[in-house]
Design a protein around this motif. Structure first.
Motif, mmCIF file in Angstrom:
data_model
loop_
_atom_site.group_PDB
_atom_site.id
_atom_site.type_symbol
_atom_site.label_atom_id
_atom_site.label_comp_id
_atom_site.label_asym_id
_atom_site.label_seq_id
_atom_site.Cartn_x
_atom_site.Cartn_y
_atom_site.Cartn_z
ATOM 1 N N ALA A 1 2.326 -7.042 -5.946
ATOM 2 C CA ALA A 1 0.968 -7.012 -6.493
ATOM 3 C C ALA A 1 -0.060 -6.967 -5.369
ATOM 4 O O ALA A 1 -1.098 -6.304 -5.477
ATOM 5 N N PHE B 1 0.477 -5.609 -2.396
ATOM 6 C CA PHE B 1 0.516 -4.225 -1.902
ATOM 7 C C PHE B 1 -0.384 -3.333 -2.747
ATOM 8 O O PHE B 1 -1.116 -2.493 -2.231
ATOM 9 N N ARG B 2 -0.294 -3.497 -4.054
ATOM 10 C CA ARG B 2 -1.114 -2.664 -4.939
ATOM 11 C C ARG B 2 -2.597 -2.853 -4.640
ATOM 12 O O ARG B 2 -3.353 -1.880 -4.571
ATOM 13 N N GLU B 3 -2.993 -4.105 -4.461
ATOM 14 C CA GLU B 3 -4.409 -4.351 -4.196
ATOM 15 C C GLU B 3 -4.819 -3.759 -2.846
ATOM 16 O O GLU B 3 -5.929 -3.245 -2.698
ATOM 17 N N TRP B 4 -3.941 -3.811 -1.873
ATOM 18 C CA TRP B 4 -4.242 -3.194 -0.583
ATOM 19 C C TRP B 4 -4.376 -1.684 -0.726
ATOM 20 O O TRP B 4 -5.206 -1.057 -0.064
ATOM 21 N N LEU B 5 -3.560 -1.098 -1.588
ATOM 22 C CA LEU B 5 -3.673 0.345 -1.836
ATOM 23 C C LEU B 5 -5.069 0.678 -2.341
ATOM 24 O O LEU B 5 -5.685 1.657 -1.902
#
Lengths: 247, 247
Positions: free
Chosen positions: B140, B142-146
DNA sequence: CGCCCACTTGAACGTGTTCAAACGTCGTGG
DNA sequence: CCACGACGTTTGAACACGTTCAAGTGGGCG
């Protein structure tokens, strides 16, 4: 015998079997999971940020994608999903959706109740491990996208994504020759890669001019895999598709 | 009683207990996991891309980070890890490292054999679920960093990362007042956020000028949390830190 | 036939990069 | 104690990759 033939045809069995060799009981357990099949049109949301889903969905036909919206309306696409994927498997243990999931093309989905998956995991710990591994591969793909968006120039970034999709679609038998159906608009590529639609258009023209790919009418043809993957610095390790080769 | 007091002091017990309420047996199982403690200097690699680790490590003191290197030497930092984290938990089921892990500051690490974790997971399925959930939260993030790298302007992107680190460090009791030790160089911020060091420097000056933060000598002070988190559009849902609130 | 949507093109603009140099601090060794 | 080197931070100026805005093209479908 016919049992196991049936089982091998089940997308979930095929998928988890490629992750971890299953025994007949485990296959039967997967095959008999109650599944509600539904069809959705392109663009339809499947689950939305903030939802608390009680089920997850298996992609049977077509494509889906996950995304987040920013305050000013900007969209970041987080992943694409192909037949055999369970794009919201994480909702098994993360009860609030922190992103949305939608249909990229017309899709056929199989909805499976969380409670049934939990029970299966309890009965077959190896299935639980296989599902767990599946979510870990999911995370590995996010990491690779971070590298792309953070550090790769536009054309290489697109090339890398095309390599990834090509390999994943090949793995589920959707590549014919060197050609594959890929119904992703340039606008969607832009939102996935952190670029503008205009720049996607121009970068694709470079890839075409270099004779690496052709991409039109939702069909991708890889004209020169070696050059394309070299250009993208594509190393498929992060997809972890070869479990037997991993000691 | 003293048993449970001991157990609560164990970083792994604290961590998993915050994910899922554990019973005394489960706590004992975690507490008695054999752990080999080692100290590493700043910059030392812990595991490298391509490795096949037989153990994973618990951060006891200090910070670590994950990263990938590109052909031309560019680096993308994928995550930062604080005390209580198990940054390479994914190696339990992903046997080839697709990225590297290194010490961001001097660190004290506890190494735990995979075989011991597997056995614990077999004995206590709820612990396995808690570990699984931990890796899902990882994803999750990682997704926010994306979203940040793909779609946020530089200053907002930095602000968002500072919010995330502040909240995570607060959760493990490392915030004093509104100040916290954060030994991350501007060069490391750059590699984490997909920017250049020069631009990190200039964007930080903006955040300081707006009196949102101060950041010097490895210490972050959040001068105005409300304005900072608003500026970053920071919504902590993706950290999934409140399991009881999730039905 | 006409509309919608995806794709394409041009031109001006801007955010962030690159290159280069200087400043400050800290730890080390003479 | 001071000189030195290493490293992180800061600043300036030119540059470039990618954006934005605007208009036009082309194909599929009702």
């Amino acid at each position: 015998m016919e049992h196991s033939a049936d089982a091998k045809d089940h997308p979930l069995v095929r998928r988890l079997d490629s992750i971890m060799a299953l025994n007949p009981d485990e296959r039967d357990g997967l095959r008999t999971l109650p599944m509600m099949v539904r069809h959705l049109a392109r663009g339809q949301d499947i689950v939305r940020e903030g939802d608390h889903p009680q089920q997850c969905c298996l992609v049977l036909e077509g494509f889906t994608f996950r995304y987040k919206l920013l305050g000013d309306g900007l969209r970041q696409i987080l992943s694409f999903h192909v037949p055999g994927d369970v794009p919201d498997l994480q909702s098994l243990h993360l009860h609030t959706m922190d992103h949305s999931l939608a249909a990229l093309s017309p899709v056929k989905l199989g909805f499976i109740r969380h409670s049934d998956v939990h029970e299966l995991n309890r009965r077959f710990p190896r299935i639980a491990s296989a599902f767990w591994r599946d979510t870990l591969i999911d995370a590995a793909v996010f990491r690779e996208w971070l590298v792309g968006i953070g550090r790769r120039p536009a054309a290489n970034r697109i090339a890398h994504l095309l390599c990834e999709l090509y390999v994943r679609l090949d793995a589920v038998g959707l590549v014919r020759g060197s050609s594959v159906s890929l119904p992703i608009t340039q606008n969607e590529f832009a939102d996935a890669l952190g670029l503008s639609t205009v720049h996607i258009n121009r970068s694709l023209q470079i890839l075409r001019a270099e004779n690496l790919i052709s991409l039109q009418a939702g069909t991708l043809v890889v004209e020169n895999w070696d050059e394309l993957s070299a250009f993208a610095e594509f190393d498929p390790t992060y997809l972890h598709m070869n479990p037997t080769a991993e000691p």
